[in-house]
Design a protein around this motif. Structure first.
Motif, PDB file in Angstrom:
ATOM      1  N   MET A   1     -15.429  -9.535  -0.585  1.00  0.00           N
ATOM      2  CA  MET A   1     -14.262  -8.800  -0.090  1.00  0.00           C
ATOM      3  C   MET A   1     -13.006  -9.255  -0.838  1.00  0.00           C
ATOM      4  O   MET A   1     -12.773 -10.449  -1.016  1.00  0.00           O
ATOM      5  N   LYS A   2     -12.211  -8.285  -1.285  1.00  0.00           N
ATOM      6  CA  LYS A   2     -10.985  -8.594  -2.017  1.00  0.00           C
ATOM      7  C   LYS A   2      -9.977  -9.263  -1.080  1.00  0.00           C
ATOM      8  O   LYS A   2      -9.657  -8.749  -0.017  1.00  0.00           O
ATOM      9  N   ASN A   3      -9.489 -10.431  -1.486  1.00  0.00           N
ATOM     10  CA  ASN A   3      -8.524 -11.121  -0.626  1.00  0.00           C
ATOM     11  C   ASN A   3      -7.226 -11.466  -1.351  1.00  0.00           C
ATOM     12  O   ASN A   3      -6.436 -12.276  -0.871  1.00  0.00           O
ATOM     13  N   THR A   4      -7.020 -10.860  -2.533  1.00  0.00           N
ATOM     14  CA  THR A   4      -5.770 -11.060  -3.263  1.00  0.00           C
ATOM     15  C   THR A   4      -5.288  -9.724  -3.822  1.00  0.00           C
ATOM     16  O   THR A   4      -6.060  -8.772  -3.971  1.00  0.00           O
ATOM     17  N   VAL A   5      -3.998  -9.664  -4.130  1.00  0.00           N
ATOM     18  CA  VAL A   5      -3.429  -8.528  -4.848  1.00  0.00           C
ATOM     19  C   VAL A   5      -2.700  -9.074  -6.061  1.00  0.00           C
ATOM     20  O   VAL A   5      -2.205 -10.203  -6.055  1.00  0.00           O
ATOM     21  N   LYS A   6      -2.641  -8.255  -7.111  1.00  0.00           N
ATOM     22  CA  LYS A   6      -2.030  -8.706  -8.354  1.00  0.00           C
ATOM     23  C   LYS A   6      -0.782  -7.894  -8.689  1.00  0.00           C
ATOM     24  O   LYS A   6      -0.756  -6.685  -8.490  1.00  0.00           O
ATOM     25  N   SER A   7       0.200  -8.597  -9.195  1.00  0.00           N
ATOM     26  CA  SER A   7       1.384  -7.954  -9.750  1.00  0.00           C
ATOM     27  C   SER A   7       1.247  -8.025 -11.263  1.00  0.00           C
ATOM     28  O   SER A   7       1.210  -9.106 -11.851  1.00  0.00           O
ATOM     29  N   ILE A   8       1.136  -6.837 -11.906  1.00  0.00           N
ATOM     30  CA  ILE A   8       0.887  -6.764 -13.347  1.00  0.00           C
ATOM     31  C   ILE A   8       1.986  -5.944 -14.012  1.00  0.00           C
ATOM     32  O   ILE A   8       2.311  -4.838 -13.570  1.00  0.00           O
ATOM     33  N   ASN A   9       2.561  -6.488 -15.059  1.00  0.00           N
ATOM     34  CA  ASN A   9       3.581  -5.778 -15.822  1.00  0.00           C
ATOM     35  C   ASN A   9       2.940  -4.562 -16.492  1.00  0.00           C
ATOM     36  O   ASN A   9       2.068  -4.711 -17.352  1.00  0.00           O
ATOM     37  N   PRO A  10       3.345  -3.336 -16.140  1.00  0.00           N
ATOM     38  CA  PRO A  10       2.678  -2.154 -16.696  1.00  0.00           C
ATOM     39  C   PRO A  10       2.984  -1.898 -18.169  1.00  0.00           C
ATOM     40  O   PRO A  10       2.256  -1.163 -18.825  1.00  0.00           O
ATOM     41  N   PHE A  11       4.031  -2.529 -18.693  1.00  0.00           N
ATOM     42  CA  PHE A  11       4.380  -2.313 -20.095  1.00  0.00           C
ATOM     43  C   PHE A  11       3.492  -3.122 -21.026  1.00  0.00           C
ATOM     44  O   PHE A  11       3.029  -2.611 -22.054  1.00  0.00           O
ATOM     45  N   ASN A  12       3.240  -4.390 -20.687  1.00  0.00           N
ATOM     46  CA  ASN A  12       2.430  -5.239 -21.573  1.00  0.00           C
ATOM     47  C   ASN A  12       1.130  -5.719 -20.936  1.00  0.00           C
ATOM     48  O   ASN A  12       0.389  -6.491 -21.543  1.00  0.00           O
ATOM     49  N   ASN A  13       0.888  -5.278 -19.697  1.00  0.00           N
ATOM     50  CA  ASN A  13      -0.350  -5.603 -18.982  1.00  0.00           C
ATOM     51  C   ASN A  13      -0.486  -7.091 -18.656  1.00  0.00           C
ATOM     52  O   ASN A  13      -1.587  -7.582 -18.381  1.00  0.00           O
ATOM     53  N   GLU A  14       0.606  -7.828 -18.677  1.00  0.00           N
ATOM     54  CA  GLU A  14       0.551  -9.255 -18.351  1.00  0.00           C
ATOM     55  C   GLU A  14       0.522  -9.462 -16.844  1.00  0.00           C
ATOM     56  O   GLU A  14       1.225  -8.769 -16.094  1.00  0.00           O
ATOM     57  N   LEU A  15      -0.283 -10.417 -16.404  1.00  0.00           N
ATOM     58  CA  LEU A  15      -0.332 -10.775 -14.990  1.00  0.00           C
ATOM     59  C   LEU A  15       0.923 -11.569 -14.644  1.00  0.00           C
ATOM     60  O   LEU A  15       1.196 -12.626 -15.222  1.00  0.00           O
ATOM     61  N   LEU A  16       1.692 -11.050 -13.698  1.00  0.00           N
ATOM     62  CA  LEU A  16       2.920 -11.731 -13.289  1.00  0.00           C
ATOM     63  C   LEU A  16       2.645 -12.746 -12.188  1.00  0.00           C
ATOM     64  O   LEU A  16       3.146 -13.862 -12.212  1.00  0.00           O
ATOM     65  N   GLN A  17       1.845 -12.328 -11.210  1.00  0.00           N
ATOM     66  CA  GLN A  17       1.569 -13.199 -10.060  1.00  0.00           C
ATOM     67  C   GLN A  17       0.386 -12.633  -9.282  1.00  0.00           C
ATOM     68  O   GLN A  17       0.159 -11.416  -9.282  1.00  0.00           O
ATOM     69  N   GLU A  18      -0.327 -13.501  -8.637  1.00  0.00           N
ATOM     70  CA  GLU A  18      -1.406 -13.086  -7.748  1.00  0.00           C
ATOM     71  C   GLU A  18      -1.068 -13.596  -6.347  1.00  0.00           C
ATOM     72  O   GLU A  18      -0.647 -14.738  -6.176  1.00  0.00           O
ATOM     73  N   TYR A  19      -1.231 -12.733  -5.359  1.00  0.00           N
ATOM     74  CA  TYR A  19      -0.841 -13.062  -3.993  1.00  0.00           C
ATOM     75  C   TYR A  19      -2.045 -12.945  -3.063  1.00  0.00           C
ATOM     76  O   TYR A  19      -2.828 -12.005  -3.163  1.00  0.00           O
ATOM     77  N   SER A  23      -4.004 -13.791   6.384  1.00  0.00           N
ATOM     78  CA  SER A  23      -5.116 -13.832   7.328  1.00  0.00           C
ATOM     79  C   SER A  23      -4.669 -13.178   8.638  1.00  0.00           C
ATOM     80  O   SER A  23      -3.476 -13.001   8.885  1.00  0.00           O
ATOM     81  N   ASP A  24      -5.627 -12.812   9.463  1.00  0.00           N
ATOM     82  CA  ASP A  24      -5.283 -12.242  10.770  1.00  0.00           C
ATOM     83  C   ASP A  24      -4.451 -13.216  11.585  1.00  0.00           C
ATOM     84  O   ASP A  24      -3.550 -12.816  12.336  1.00  0.00           O
ATOM     85  N   GLN A  25      -4.735 -14.507  11.415  1.00  0.00           N
ATOM     86  CA  GLN A  25      -3.969 -15.521  12.138  1.00  0.00           C
ATOM     87  C   GLN A  25      -2.520 -15.560  11.662  1.00  0.00           C
ATOM     88  O   GLN A  25      -1.592 -15.679  12.476  1.00  0.00           O
ATOM     89  N   GLN A  26      -2.305 -15.441  10.356  1.00  0.00           N
ATOM     90  CA  GLN A  26      -0.943 -15.419   9.817  1.00  0.00           C
ATOM     91  C   GLN A  26      -0.168 -14.201  10.331  1.00  0.00           C
ATOM     92  O   GLN A  26       1.012 -14.305  10.670  1.00  0.00           O
ATOM     93  N   ILE A  27      -0.835 -13.062  10.391  1.00  0.00           N
ATOM     94  CA  ILE A  27      -0.178 -11.849  10.886  1.00  0.00           C
ATOM     95  C   ILE A  27       0.161 -11.996  12.363  1.00  0.00           C
ATOM     96  O   ILE A  27       1.232 -11.563  12.820  1.00  0.00           O
ATOM     97  N   ILE A 186       1.501  -9.390   3.417  1.00  0.00           N
ATOM     98  CA  ILE A 186       0.647  -8.807   2.380  1.00  0.00           C
ATOM     99  C   ILE A 186      -0.690  -8.561   3.052  1.00  0.00           C
ATOM    100  O   ILE A 186      -1.401  -9.506   3.407  1.00  0.00           O
ATOM    101  N   ALA A 187      -0.995  -7.296   3.286  1.00  0.00           N
ATOM    102  CA  ALA A 187      -2.108  -6.955   4.162  1.00  0.00           C
ATOM    103  C   ALA A 187      -2.905  -5.777   3.629  1.00  0.00           C
ATOM    104  O   ALA A 187      -2.408  -4.981   2.824  1.00  0.00           O
ATOM    105  N   ASP A 188      -4.151  -5.659   4.105  1.00  0.00           N
ATOM    106  CA  ASP A 188      -4.972  -4.510   3.731  1.00  0.00           C
ATOM    107  C   ASP A 188      -4.785  -3.389   4.750  1.00  0.00           C
ATOM    108  O   ASP A 188      -4.066  -3.533   5.752  1.00  0.00           O
ATOM    109  N   HIS A 189      -5.442  -2.251   4.510  1.00  0.00           N
ATOM    110  CA  HIS A 189      -5.249  -1.069   5.357  1.00  0.00           C
ATOM    111  C   HIS A 189      -5.644  -1.327   6.806  1.00  0.00           C
ATOM    112  O   HIS A 189      -4.960  -0.893   7.745  1.00  0.00           O
ATOM    113  N   GLN A 190      -6.740  -2.033   6.999  1.00  0.00           N
ATOM    114  CA  GLN A 190      -7.207  -2.287   8.359  1.00  0.00           C
ATOM    115  C   GLN A 190      -6.220  -3.150   9.131  1.00  0.00           C
ATOM    116  O   GLN A 190      -5.952  -2.925  10.318  1.00  0.00           O
TER     117      GLN A 190
END
Length: 453
Positions: A1-19, A23-27, A186-190
């Motif tokens: 299951m995917k548990n991170t999201v990525k911020s990627i610069n669309p101009f040069n495709n560089e990974l800026l940050q991964e978040y 968790s349900d507890q954090q929410i 930072i959360a998923d659809h569910q």
């Protein structure tokens, strides 16, 4: 299951940050914090809330280059346009800091009572689900009035601009807002669906696609919660035979190409009366070809990449499908990863995707109308209702068209744009509710009738 999201610069495709996704507890902790904060925040005098908002505006001005760089890196908007976006955010903060007290004051109503009035009380925690195309403005135009009305906010931002979301949370903390007033998840659809169902969340605002709006509204409706939906648009730019093209063609091009066409209120269908059609195409094309294309960090760049490669794929497919139905490519229709070239299509008809659908990219669909009457009929031929613009020197005739335009906005000799002083929103598939102006600060309040006999 995917548990991170990525911020990627669309101009040069560089990974800026991964978040990491929360968790349900954090929410659950965020929800408890917002509930605790609201019980105190709603009691703060409006003047004190307004002072904090004014400080947010000042911090935005002081740090606008830092924030603009982040916007450009995360979603590819030209730096100059990102700076303008941050400056507009500072404006909306100052607007509500100055006007909130007047907007929220009790509204006295004369009746048989000794005293009767409407009190505007905050609702509680408001969940905001926001898009990537204006990652600061979409948030601030909601958060500025909503927080100042005494509500608290939980922001679920688009995954690809998570850095902007975090920067906004830090901005409100730096301005001195109490902990829990403005929080990011930072959360998923569910997890978002569960949030809407939670009793602590009192209402939801969403800026996004029609599909997302219908889904969120259904969940909120099931739970009897108010929603404000600012959804897609398919704005018409009507050009009558007496339009002053020399004066307005730059505005028309900007109405389509600003932010690489990634705007709900962009001019997407250019409906041009036959008498001026050829002249319009020549001048419009010339102006589009003057746009400087390149690195979004270059201050000279007018247009750059779209926010993600898949978004460029979608636009390219809409154009390809329209060409298959008879549209002709005048310029453009070239794609390279997240880049899609400014494109002009002629011989566009109502059965084509570029006429019927929202095209979220730099594509100008040009439609010939035989006369003014047909131009209005073609403009109205859409499921959307966000805004229409009309270019003409016949202002008397333009005024007579106001009641024929069902959209949320009708701009004459100017591109449709949002302004803190004016209500903003749509009709039909473009959503409902209004942001900005007095309407925006009253969107999430309890309009309470008070009657003293």
């Amino acid at each position: 299951m995917k548990n991170t999201v990525k911020s990627i610069n669309p101009f040069n495709n560089e990974l800026l940050q991964e978040y990491k996704l929360f968790s349900d507890q954090q929410i659950a902790q965020v929800l408890q914090q917002t509930a605790s904060s609201f019980s105190k925040w709603k009691k703060e005098p409006i003047d004190d809330r307004a002072k904090l908002l004014s400080k947010v505006g000042k911090l935005l001005e002081l740090q606008k280059y830092k924030f603009a760089k982040l916007i450009t890196q995360e979603m590819g908007k030209p730096l100059v346009q990102s700076i303008t976006e941050v400056e507009k955010c500072a404006w909306v903060c100052e607007f509500y800091a100055v006007n909130a007290d007047d907007f929220l004051c009790d509204d006295l109503i004369e009746t048989e009572a000794r005293e009767s009035f409407i009190s505007y009380d905050p609702l509680g925690c408001i969940l905001a689900i926001m898009p990537w195309n204006f990652p600061f403005w979409q948030v601030l135009r909601f958060a500025a009035p909503t927080l100042t009305a005494g509500n608290t906010v939980i922001l679920k931002h688009a995954a690809n601009v998570s850095g902007c979301a975090m920067a906004l949370e830090q901005l409100f903390e730096e301005a001195g807002y109490p902990k829990g007033c403005f929080q990011v998840i930072i959360a998923d659809h569910q997890q978002v669906e569960s949030l809407i169902e939670n009793t602590i969340v009192k209402a939801v605002t969403l800026t996004g696609s029609e599909k997302a709006g219908r889904h969120i509204a259904a969940i909120a409706g099931k739970n009897l919660k108010k929603t404000v939906l600012e959804l897609g648009g398919n704005n018409a730019c009507i050009v009558w035979e007496d339009a002053d093209l020399d004066a307005h063609v730059k505005t028309m091009v900007n109405a389509r190409m600003l932010n690489a066409g990634q705007s709900c209120i962009a001019a997407k269908r250019f409906i041009v009366v036959a008498d001026i059609y050829e002249e319009f195409i020549a001048k419009f094309q010339q102006q589009v070809q003057l746009l400087h294309q390149g690195d979004p960090m270059d201050p000279e760049t007018d247009i750059s990449v779209l926010a993600r490669p898949d978004l460029a794929d979608i636009v390219a497919q809409q154009v390809t499908d329209s060409v298959a139905k008879g549209a002709e490519v005048l310029i453009g229709h070239k794609k390279d990863k997240a880049y899609y070239a400014p494109t002009i299509l002629t011989k566009v008809t109502p059965d084509m995707p570029v006429f019927k659908e929202e095209v979220f990219g730099p594509v100008a669909a040009i439609i010939k109308a035989k006369d003014r009457e047909e131009s209005l009929a073609l403009a109205a031929n859409t499921a959307f209702g966000l805004g229409t613009m009309l270019f003409t020197q016949d202002l008397k005739a333009a005024r007579h068209c106001i009641d024929q335009i069902e959209d949320g906005a009708f701009f004459i000799n100017e591109m449709v744009k949002s302004d803190p002083r004016l209500p903003f929103g749509g009709t039909k598939a473009s959503g409902y509710g209004r942001e900005l102006s007095k309407e925006g600060i009253l969107a999430f309040v309890n309009k309470k009738t008070v009657y003293l006999h």
